[in-house]
Design a protein around this motif. Structure first.
Motif, PDB file in Angstrom:
ATOM      1  N   ASN A 154       0.805  -1.111  -0.054  1.00 16.46           N
ATOM      2  CA  ASN A 154      -0.065  -0.135  -0.131  1.00 16.46           C
ATOM      3  C   ASN A 154       0.952   1.016  -0.126  1.00 16.46           C
ATOM      4  N   THR A 155       0.256   2.412  -0.386  1.00 14.03           N
ATOM      5  CA  THR A 155       1.125   3.629  -0.579  1.00 14.03           C
ATOM      6  C   THR A 155       0.054   4.687   0.140  1.00 14.03           C
ATOM      7  N   VAL A 156       0.952   5.716   0.621  1.00 15.49           N
ATOM      8  CA  VAL A 156       0.228   6.989   0.851  1.00 15.49           C
ATOM      9  C   VAL A 156       0.542   8.297  -0.043  1.00 15.49           C
ATOM     10  N   MET A 157      -0.453   8.774  -0.759  1.00 14.15           N
ATOM     11  CA  MET A 157      -0.221   9.463  -1.903  1.00 14.15           C
ATOM     12  C   MET A 157      -1.079  10.685  -1.572  1.00 14.15           C
ATOM     13  N   ARG A 158      -0.668  12.002  -2.260  1.00 12.61           N
ATOM     14  CA  ARG A 158      -1.458  13.225  -1.714  1.00 12.61           C
ATOM     15  C   ARG A 158      -1.476  14.175  -3.063  1.00 12.61           C
ATOM     16  N   ARG A 159      -2.300  14.992  -2.941  1.00  9.29           N
ATOM     17  CA  ARG A 159      -2.561  15.981  -3.638  1.00  9.29           C
ATOM     18  C   ARG A 159      -3.145  17.314  -3.219  1.00  9.29           C
TER      19      ARG A 159
END
Length: 208
Positions: free
Chosen positions: A195-200
């Motif tokens: 899993n990943t943590v991604m942001r915008r």
């Protein structure tokens, strides 16, 4: 598996008025993951996880209270409108129960970051219409609703599919990293094994 092109679709919010569309989609898939009714990410409570019907009632109540929010992807079927995908979103208070939460909070503090304004926790597509870009459609629908609601920092937790063997679409409950990258998200860090943590950051968009 051969699937069908859904044709033109629209986006609508999950509300008490659109609940029947959401309910029909979940019923077509036997309550989704073991009858979860997509309530796992909501705050823990006595009703959660007791039974599929209990989860249905809890989800309905959370929708009525404005706590359970989602962008529904809708097509015109032979018998009228039907929801064929959704993207669940909400504030950290509305959706606090994320996978690998202990690691997530530890890494968040170590990086000196704060929790996002919104998070996207689940994207689901009707099995009849998979592989036709509906994950992207649902994700963009959620982002548009968040922007109309004031925008801010948005997090998603997509998966990195295995390369050594096929991954069932059922396990990609929040899309893949590549889908989020195309939607303008930046990779922040890993969370768990795949899993990943991604942001915008979304600017607010006036609905008027």
């Amino acid at each position: 598996m051969v699937t069908t092109d859904p044709g033109p679709t629209t986006i609508t919010a999950l509300t008490t008025d659109t609940w029947p569309l959401f309910e029909a989609l979940v019923d077509r898939h036997n309550g989704i993951f073991g009858g979860c009714w997509c309530i796992w990410f909501h705050p823990d409570c006595a009703e959660r996880g007791q039974s599929a019907e209990g989860n249905r009632a809890l989800k309905r109540r959370l929708v009525e209270e404005g706590v359970a929010r989602a962008a529904l992807v809708v097509r015109e079927g032979e018998d009228g409108e039907e929801a064929i995908a959704w993207a669940e979103f909400g504030t950290p208070e509305q959706l606090p129960t994320i996978h690998h939460r202990t690691q997530y909070l530890k890494d968040l503090a170590a990086a000196g970051e704060v929790e996002p304004d919104y998070r996207i926790t689940c994207i689901f597509v009707d099995k009849r219409y998979r592989r036709h870009g509906l994950v992207t459609t649902a994700l963009q629908g959620a982002l548009d609703m968040i922007a109309a609601d004031g925008g801010g920092i948005v997090e998603g937790y997509p998966h990195i599919p295995r390369t050594d063997k096929p991954t069932s679409s059922s396990f990609l409950y929040n899309g893949t990293r590549s889908v989020y990258e195309r939607a303008g998200f930046d990779f922040i860090r890993a969370k768990g094994q795949r899993n990943t943590v991604m942001r915008r950051t979304l600017a607010p968009v006036s609905s008027g």
